[in-house]
Design an enzyme around this catalytic site. Structure first.
Site, PDB file in Angstrom:
ATOM      1  N   SER A 151      -6.901  -5.354   3.140  1.00  0.00           N
ATOM      2  CA  SER A 151      -7.535  -4.063   2.535  1.00  0.00           C
ATOM      3  C   SER A 151      -8.792  -4.441   2.245  1.00  0.00           C
ATOM      4  CB  SER A 151      -6.629  -3.666   1.298  1.00  0.00           C
ATOM      5  OG  SER A 151      -7.520  -2.776   0.605  1.00  0.00           O
ATOM      6  N   TYR A 164      -3.176  -6.512  -6.176  1.00  0.00           N
ATOM      7  CA  TYR A 164      -3.368  -6.340  -5.049  1.00  0.00           C
ATOM      8  C   TYR A 164      -4.497  -6.826  -4.341  1.00  0.00           C
ATOM      9  CZ  TYR A 164      -3.516  -2.605  -1.013  1.00  0.00           C
ATOM     10  OH  TYR A 164      -3.695  -2.062   0.124  1.00  0.00           O
TER      11      TYR A 164
HETATM   12  P1  NAI Z   1       3.207   3.097   2.820  1.00  0.00           P
HETATM   13  O1  NAI Z   1       3.887   2.842   1.476  1.00  0.00           O
HETATM   14  O2  NAI Z   1       3.426   4.005   3.838  1.00  0.00           O
HETATM   15  O3  NAI Z   1       4.080   1.827   3.801  1.00  0.00           O
HETATM   16  C1  NAI Z   1       4.214   0.639   3.405  1.00  0.00           C
HETATM   17  C2  NAI Z   1       5.603  -0.021   3.899  1.00  0.00           C
HETATM   18  O4  NAI Z   1       5.809  -1.269   3.738  1.00  0.00           O
HETATM   19  C3  NAI Z   1       6.951   0.772   3.819  1.00  0.00           C
HETATM   20  O5  NAI Z   1       7.590   1.213   5.036  1.00  0.00           O
HETATM   21  C4  NAI Z   1       7.749   0.056   2.849  1.00  0.00           C
HETATM   22  O6  NAI Z   1       9.101   0.222   3.090  1.00  0.00           O
HETATM   23  C5  NAI Z   1       7.392  -1.298   3.505  1.00  0.00           C
HETATM   24  N1  NAI Z   1       7.715  -2.306   2.352  1.00  0.00           N
HETATM   25  C6  NAI Z   1       7.199  -2.508   1.119  1.00  0.00           C
HETATM   26  N2  NAI Z   1       7.475  -3.822   0.474  1.00  0.00           N
HETATM   27  C7  NAI Z   1       8.587  -4.043   1.267  1.00  0.00           C
HETATM   28  C8  NAI Z   1       9.311  -5.243   1.327  1.00  0.00           C
HETATM   29  N3  NAI Z   1       9.469  -6.100   0.239  1.00  0.00           N
HETATM   30  N4  NAI Z   1      10.132  -5.466   2.312  1.00  0.00           N
HETATM   31  C9  NAI Z   1       9.956  -4.708   3.388  1.00  0.00           C
HETATM   32  N5  NAI Z   1       9.295  -3.738   3.787  1.00  0.00           N
HETATM   33  C10 NAI Z   1       8.346  -3.316   2.548  1.00  0.00           C
HETATM   34  O7  NAI Z   1       1.857   2.310   3.001  1.00  0.00           O
HETATM   35  P2  NAI Z   1       0.779   2.385   3.711  1.00  0.00           P
HETATM   36  O8  NAI Z   1      -0.366   3.021   3.368  1.00  0.00           O
HETATM   37  O9  NAI Z   1       1.193   2.663   5.497  1.00  0.00           O
HETATM   38  O10 NAI Z   1       0.377   0.775   3.824  1.00  0.00           O
HETATM   39  C11 NAI Z   1       0.502  -0.122   4.994  1.00  0.00           C
HETATM   40  C12 NAI Z   1      -0.193  -1.606   4.568  1.00  0.00           C
HETATM   41  O11 NAI Z   1      -1.389  -0.940   4.741  1.00  0.00           O
HETATM   42  C13 NAI Z   1       0.039  -1.993   3.262  1.00  0.00           C
HETATM   43  O12 NAI Z   1      -0.020  -3.280   3.535  1.00  0.00           O
HETATM   44  C14 NAI Z   1      -1.018  -1.564   2.507  1.00  0.00           C
HETATM   45  O13 NAI Z   1      -1.484  -2.555   1.616  1.00  0.00           O
HETATM   46  C15 NAI Z   1      -2.175  -1.334   3.502  1.00  0.00           C
HETATM   47  N6  NAI Z   1      -3.520  -0.568   3.100  1.00  0.00           N
HETATM   48  C16 NAI Z   1      -3.145   0.724   2.784  1.00  0.00           C
HETATM   49  C17 NAI Z   1      -4.196   1.471   2.655  1.00  0.00           C
HETATM   50  C18 NAI Z   1      -4.292   2.915   2.503  1.00  0.00           C
HETATM   51  O14 NAI Z   1      -5.195   3.661   1.864  1.00  0.00           O
HETATM   52  N7  NAI Z   1      -3.073   3.720   2.563  1.00  0.00           N
HETATM   53  C19 NAI Z   1      -5.684   0.875   2.511  1.00  0.00           C
HETATM   54  C20 NAI Z   1      -5.537  -0.499   2.621  1.00  0.00           C
HETATM   55  C21 NAI Z   1      -4.532  -1.179   2.942  1.00  0.00           C
END
Ligand code: NAI
Length: 252
Positions: A151, A164
């Site tokens: 990120s 984070y």
């Molecule tokens: P999201 O919340 O839609 O998806 C995150 C996924 O990780 C979900 O499918 C969730 O079930 C899974 N997850 C979380 N904890 C878990 C665990 N302990 N075991 C197994 N699965 C787990 O979020 P998004 O936005 O798609 O994020 C994906 C990645 O992108 C993350 O690492 C987030 O930090 C990163 N990110 C997102 C940004 C944004 O603006 N949405 C910006 C920068 C980074």
């Protein structure tokens, strides 16, 4: 050396990609993008089995191959179970996308140990263990692609996200150091650093914050996924230890 004998240049037949947290958001989009590039994909999920099944169905509808695999990445035993399940069903995992992640925001003065530890366990310890477990088969195949979803908060301040930010900065450090360790084996390790991406994690982006983004809009999961797919491709064989920001110019 010819392209066929230079480590890491050409993806071997019979390999698969594993994307963690691929039931929705950036993970689901990355799984779809990798499948479109011809990778069979292990669609990992935490609790959202229906979301993972939807990702698998979308890949299959587009003519690709995918299976869903459950596991909690924060659980120390999960890495071996997840990788072993993927290998058993789809062959060696030669692309690993560490995407699963969480936030648990609060000002540092008020952050509880539990909120700090849970975010580090999920966003940093999980990717470390998955990486450690994935490297052996990649080194043996003399081909591997690890893409960590970090990120821009791992690169610059964001008040209220000390846990984070620490996890994502740690992930960037892990990326660079592992990249240096395995580069000569044909294994690349890179990170993408998204800015504001419209997913469940970000809910609604306040109008004021949109104004700070030079592109004046949030990114889409597909725009991050395109970068993930590039870093996982044969074309990116000489890109390693890098952090690709995908943020509409926010950190420019
Ligand atoms: P999201 O919340 O839609 O998806 C995150 C996924 O990780 C979900 O499918 C969730 O079930 C899974 N997850 C979380 N904890 C878990 C665990 N302990 N075991 C197994 N699965 C787990 O979020 P998004 O936005 O798609 O994020 C994906 C990645 O992108 C993350 O690492 C987030 O930090 C990163 N990110 C997102 C940004 C944004 O603006 N949405 C910006 C920068 C980074």
């Amino acid at each position: 050396m010819s392209p066929k004998t230079t480590p890491g240049l050409v993806r071997p037949e019979g390999a698969c990609a594993l994307v963690t947290g691929a039931s929705k958001g950036i993970g689901a989009a990355s799984a779809l993008a990798l499948a479109a590039d011809g990778w069979p994909v292990a669609v990992h999920y935490g609790r959202d089995a229906a979301g993972a099944a939807a990702t698998v169905a979308a890949i299959e509808a587009a003519g690709g191959r995918a299976v869903a695999i459950a596991g909690d990445v924060a659980d120390p035993g999960a890495a071996d179970a997840i990788l072993s399940a993927a290998e058993a069903q789809l062959g060696p995992v030669l692309a690993l996308v560490n995407n699963a992640g969480i936030t648990d925001d609060g000002l540092a003065m008020q952050l509880e140990d539990d909120a700090f530890d849970r975010v580090i366990a999920t966003n940093l310890n999980g990717p470390f263990r998955l990486t450690r477990r994935a490297l052996g088969p990649m080194v043996r195949a003399r081909h591997g692609r690890i893409v960590n979803v970090a990120s821009i908060v791992g690169l610059r301040a964001n008040a209220g996200q000390a846990n984070y930010a620490a996890s994502k900065a740690g992930l960037v450090g892990l990326t660079r150091t592992v990249a240096a360790e395995v580069a000569r084996r044909g294994v690349t390790v890179n990170a993408v650093a998204p800015g504001f991406i419209a997913t469940a994690m970000t809910h609604e982006i306040p109008e004021g914050q949109l104004g700070a983004i030079p592109a004046r809009r949030p990114g889409s999961p597909e725009e991050v996924a395109a970068c993930v797919a590039f870093l996982a491709s044969d074309a990116a064989a000489y890109v390693t230890g890098s952090v690709l920001t995908v943020d509409g110019g926010l950190s420019a």
